[in-house]
Design a protein around this motif. Structure first.
Motif, mmCIF file in Angstrom:
data_model
loop_
_atom_site.group_PDB
_atom_site.id
_atom_site.type_symbol
_atom_site.label_atom_id
_atom_site.label_comp_id
_atom_site.label_asym_id
_atom_site.label_seq_id
_atom_site.Cartn_x
_atom_site.Cartn_y
_atom_site.Cartn_z
ATOM 1 N N ALA A 115 0.835 -1.212 0.000
ATOM 2 C CA ALA A 115 0.000 0.000 0.000
ATOM 3 C C ALA A 115 0.867 1.259 0.000
ATOM 4 N N GLU A 116 1.981 1.235 0.733
ATOM 5 C CA GLU A 116 2.888 2.382 0.754
ATOM 6 C C GLU A 116 3.505 2.621 -0.622
ATOM 7 N N LYS A 117 3.937 1.542 -1.283
ATOM 8 C CA LYS A 117 4.506 1.673 -2.623
ATOM 9 C C LYS A 117 3.477 2.236 -3.596
ATOM 10 N N LYS A 118 2.253 1.767 -3.464
ATOM 11 C CA LYS A 118 1.181 2.216 -4.350
ATOM 12 C C LYS A 118 0.890 3.700 -4.140
ATOM 13 N N SER A 119 0.866 4.125 -2.879
ATOM 14 C CA SER A 119 0.599 5.539 -2.602
ATOM 15 C C SER A 119 1.748 6.427 -3.088
ATOM 16 N N LYS A 120 2.995 5.954 -2.992
ATOM 17 C CA LYS A 120 4.142 6.725 -3.495
ATOM 18 C C LYS A 120 4.067 6.892 -5.016
ATOM 19 N N LYS A 122 1.350 6.957 -6.801
ATOM 20 C CA LYS A 122 0.280 7.923 -7.111
ATOM 21 C C LYS A 122 0.770 9.344 -6.883
ATOM 22 N N GLU A 123 1.582 9.563 -5.853
ATOM 23 C CA GLU A 123 2.105 10.886 -5.567
ATOM 24 C C GLU A 123 3.064 11.347 -6.657
ATOM 25 N N GLU A 124 3.849 10.399 -7.202
ATOM 26 C CA GLU A 124 4.799 10.746 -8.270
ATOM 27 C C GLU A 124 4.096 11.120 -9.548
ATOM 28 N N ILE A 125 2.969 10.499 -9.778
ATOM 29 C CA ILE A 125 2.224 10.772 -11.027
ATOM 30 C C ILE A 125 1.482 12.048 -10.857
#
Length: 125
Positions: A115-120, A122-125
């Motif tokens: 979940a942390e990787k996924k949220s990171k 999304k933030e980069e995009i």
């Protein structure tokens, strides 16, 4: 006797003998991509009854490392130990906390990291 021909069950015994039960019986309706749940599970009763052998194989310093197993709550555990496993059922969690054992669920850690990787991302995009 003209026109009697072959009856319906004429060759069934030969087919069963040659092909066993491949042709007859239920085959299932699931798609080919569907896989059965083949995860390893262990009940508390099995841990209690095979405690010494499990500690020799998977244990160190009163910690039992069953990282490939899901722990289910059938049975009781009388010892206070630390169990590290992939996942725990709700009844197993209750019984282990009741006995004073410590629980480490590795599956939850993996889900949190994912979940942390996924949220990171999304933030980069």
């Amino acid at each position: 006797m003209a026109g009697t021909g072959k009856r319906a069950d004429h060759k069934k015994s030969l087919i069963i003998k040659l092909y066993e039960m491949i042709i007859f019986g239920k085959q299932g309706i699931t798609s080919r991509g569907t896989e059965k749940d083949r995860s390893l599970v262990m009940n508390l009763r099995e841990i209690e009854s095979n405690f010494d052998s499990l500690m020799k194989k998977f244990g160190k310093n009163n910690e039992l490392d069953l990282s490939e197993y899901k722990i289910l709550g059938e049975g009781e555990l009388s010892k206070k130990i630390t169990i590290k496993a992939l996942a725990f059922s709700s009844s197993a969690k209750e019984k282990l906390e009741k006995s004073g054992s410590k629980i480490i669920a590795l599956g939850e850690e993996k889900e949190k990291a994912f979940a942390e990787k996924k949220s990171k991302r999304k933030e980069e995009i």
